[in-house]
Design a protein around this motif. Structure first.
Motif, PDB file in Angstrom:
ATOM      1  N   GLN A 233      -5.094  16.310 -23.917  1.00  0.00           N
ATOM      2  CA  GLN A 233      -5.410  16.223 -25.510  1.00  0.00           C
ATOM      3  C   GLN A 233      -4.826  14.688 -25.787  1.00  0.00           C
ATOM      4  OE1 GLN A 233      -6.619  18.817 -27.304  1.00  0.00           O
ATOM      5  NE2 GLN A 233      -7.249  17.090 -28.670  1.00  0.00           N
ATOM      6  N   THR A 234      -3.750  14.120 -25.213  1.00  0.00           N
ATOM      7  CA  THR A 234      -3.329  12.744 -25.298  1.00  0.00           C
ATOM      8  C   THR A 234      -4.332  11.709 -24.596  1.00  0.00           C
ATOM      9  OG1 THR A 234      -0.882  13.491 -25.122  1.00  0.00           O
ATOM     10  CG2 THR A 234      -1.344  11.194 -24.827  1.00  0.00           C
ATOM     11  N   GLU A 235      -4.799  11.974 -23.733  1.00  0.00           N
ATOM     12  CA  GLU A 235      -5.944  11.189 -23.174  1.00  0.00           C
ATOM     13  C   GLU A 235      -7.199  10.986 -23.905  1.00  0.00           C
ATOM     14  OE1 GLU A 235      -5.186   8.989 -20.471  1.00  0.00           O
ATOM     15  OE2 GLU A 235      -3.359  10.054 -20.090  1.00  0.00           O
ATOM     16  N   GLN A 236      -7.425  12.110 -24.369  1.00  0.00           N
ATOM     17  CA  GLN A 236      -8.761  12.380 -25.374  1.00  0.00           C
ATOM     18  C   GLN A 236      -8.439  11.372 -26.707  1.00  0.00           C
ATOM     19  OE1 GLN A 236     -10.873  15.916 -25.771  1.00  0.00           O
ATOM     20  NE2 GLN A 236      -9.562  16.872 -24.282  1.00  0.00           N
ATOM     21  N   LEU A 237      -7.318  11.545 -27.143  1.00  0.00           N
ATOM     22  CA  LEU A 237      -7.222  10.745 -28.246  1.00  0.00           C
ATOM     23  C   LEU A 237      -6.798   9.379 -28.264  1.00  0.00           C
ATOM     24  CD1 LEU A 237      -5.989  10.814 -31.360  1.00  0.00           C
ATOM     25  CD2 LEU A 237      -3.839  11.383 -30.840  1.00  0.00           C
TER      26      LEU A 237
END
Length: 217
Positions: free
Chosen positions: A138-142
């Motif tokens: 989720q962090t990489e997508q954000l």
């Protein structure tokens, strides 16, 4: 920015951590440790470097993404200066809020790797790594979404801007949920607290039977 899916100037793309070039690997977790069944110095080194590289990678990403805070404010000021609606400053708050969520996730994610290194192999560690993987993805997508400025450019249509805003708002909300799950997993005892092993204290330079000064390795 701090996204760990790298695009070279030549167009080649790869994962910063494992050098995987599969496009499906983008936005996927990359936290699975190497097999520790083998014994020996090489196996121990690979196991250690897995955790160190990811701690260091997220540390560097956190530093880069801290700069995104100022970039987001600058972008908001530029767009507001050319806007006809005084409410646009409020509408653009999603950039600042998304950036703060990203920095918080990256800070926690960075510190999960030293923690996981000391966890013995168990079902509890598998649970922890599952929470870690979800937060990481989720962090990489954000991060990737916040780095994109094209949907906010003068050439972008109103529909593209709305879609970009919706994407960042949703990714930020999901990231906060993953972050909360990680914290709850630690605070509520789903994952045991780590008790670091005692340091090795060899004796050197003294005759047999004499008291030696401890050396912490």
């Amino acid at each position: 920015g701090g996204c760990n899916w790298i695009t070279c100037r030549c167009g080649h793309q790869f994962c910063y951590f494992c050098f995987n070039t599969d496009p499906q690997h983008h936005n996927q977790p990359c936290n699975a440790p190497p097999d520790k069944t083998a014994q020996g110095a090489q196996s121990d080194l690979e196991y250690y470097m897995h955790y160190y590289d990811r701690w260091d990678g997220h540390r560097k990403s956190q530093e880069l993404e801290t700069q995104l805070r100022q970039d987001a404010l600058s972008c908001m000021e530029d767009l507001t200066a050319h806007a006809d609606h005084p409410s646009l400053q409020i509408d653009l708050a999603f950039l600042s809020e998304g950036t703060e969520a990203l920095i918080a996730c990256r800070r926690v994610l960075k510190n999960t790797y030293p923690y996981a290194f000391f966890l013995p192999k168990s079902s509890a560690k598998e649970l922890f790594e599952n929470l870690q993987a979800r937060l990481e993805a989720q962090t990489e997508q954000l991060s990737a979404a916040l780095e994109s400025r094209q949907p906010l450019s003068a050439e972008a249509t109103a529909e593209e801007r709305r879609a970009h805003k919706t994407k960042i708002v949703n990714l930020g909300a999901d990231a906060r949920v993953r972050l909360r799950h990680m914290r709850e997993g630690l605070e509520e005892g789903l994952v045991p607290k780590v008790t670091p092993a005692k340091p090795v204290m060899p004796t050197v330079g003294r005759p047999s039977g004499s008291r030696a000064d401890p050396i912490l390795l």
